[in-house]
Design an enzyme around this catalytic site. Sequence first.
Site, PDB file in Angstrom:
ATOM      1  N   SER A   4     -32.542 120.259 -11.708  1.00 41.81           N
ATOM      2  CA  SER A   4     -32.887 122.144 -11.432  1.00 41.81           C
ATOM      3  C   SER A   4     -33.046 122.819 -12.696  1.00 41.81           C
ATOM      4  O   SER A   4     -33.046 124.256 -11.841  1.00 41.81           O
ATOM      5  CB  SER A   4     -31.021 121.723 -11.391  1.00 41.81           C
ATOM      6  OG  SER A   4     -30.607 121.959 -12.539  1.00 41.81           O
ATOM      7  N   CYS A  59     -27.563 118.664  -9.257  1.00 41.97           N
ATOM      8  CA  CYS A  59     -28.748 117.928 -10.182  1.00 41.97           C
ATOM      9  C   CYS A  59     -29.833 117.732  -9.530  1.00 41.97           C
ATOM     10  O   CYS A  59     -29.850 116.582  -8.626  1.00 41.97           O
ATOM     11  CB  CYS A  59     -27.697 116.611 -11.329  1.00 41.97           C
ATOM     12  SG  CYS A  59     -28.977 115.590 -12.500  1.00 41.97           S
ATOM     13  N   ARG A  69     -27.047 122.432 -20.847  1.00 42.71           N
ATOM     14  CA  ARG A  69     -25.856 122.945 -20.451  1.00 42.71           C
ATOM     15  C   ARG A  69     -24.645 121.894 -20.812  1.00 42.71           C
ATOM     16  O   ARG A  69     -24.910 121.011 -20.070  1.00 42.71           O
ATOM     17  CB  ARG A  69     -25.024 123.875 -19.145  1.00 42.71           C
ATOM     18  CG  ARG A  69     -23.574 124.640 -19.395  1.00 42.71           C
ATOM     19  CD  ARG A  69     -23.082 125.286 -18.518  1.00 42.71           C
ATOM     20  NE  ARG A  69     -23.498 124.259 -16.536  1.00 42.71           N
ATOM     21  CZ  ARG A  69     -22.537 124.515 -15.504  1.00 42.71           C
ATOM     22  NH1 ARG A  69     -21.767 125.478 -15.677  1.00 42.71           N
ATOM     23  NH2 ARG A  69     -23.042 124.046 -14.816  1.00 42.71           N
TER      24      ARG A  69
END
Length: 276
Positions: free
Chosen positions: A216, A77, A206
């Site tokens: 990311s 992350c 996601r």
Amino acid sequence: MPIRFQKMNANGDDFVIVDLRGQDPEQALTINRDLVRRMGDRHNGIGFNQLAVLSDCDDAAARVAFWNPDGSTLDTCGSATRGVAWKLMQETGAASVVLRTNRGRLLCSHDAHGLITVEMGVPRVGWQDVPVAEEADTLALPLPGAPAACSMGNPHCTFFVDDLDSIDVEALGPAIETHPLFPLKTNVHFVRVVSRTHIRLRIWERGGGVPLGSGSCSCGAVVNGIRRGLLDATVRVECDGGDVTVQWDGAGSVFLSGPVAFGFSAVWVDGEQPAT
């Protein structure tokens, strides 16, 4: 057990840091899926796009584990890594720090303007590495729009579009996230190339939904744009919450640079009555 935490954000991409370094092994707190889901609930909990949990590490300043608000885990992350790096550099006064994640040891630093740079590791582009469910060209997946895909420790699927405003991210994002082609699901990006050094990015994350930004995802989108021959090695990524810079030479590690902002410190009591 009360849990002390810090709430931060990177251009509105909010995350929570729980620092478990120096825990007494006999009283060690266990972070699990159910606890993360309660903490991540924006109505009844703290609310965050990611949770970063720090623990002791022999070969780095800390080991960092990442969780999504739905209780699933992820290997990387960019926003929360920058926040953790900022926290640890504030503690020590150092100009750089090394963190251990599932992506390996990541070097982080800050500049005179307060921007935090993180080495995000080498992207993976093989179909097995993303992963996708069947052998496919990850520069043009067999989906409408022929998106590109890569892994930054988590899977990324990038659509390059001419009119970003016409994209219904909340409708298309979850359909692509859960498509059978992605056995581990995927982050979904919609990108308009403004120039070879500037993209506009919108994201379906996601396990999270639509964030104001994502480190990311910014990296994944730039990697896929460079692989397509659309972008130069240094790119300004304009997200809904603000800008970051991504650098990639086409072979080595990806570098992500951007600001972080401290929000507040507090204690999570998980349904207990706070002391008065």
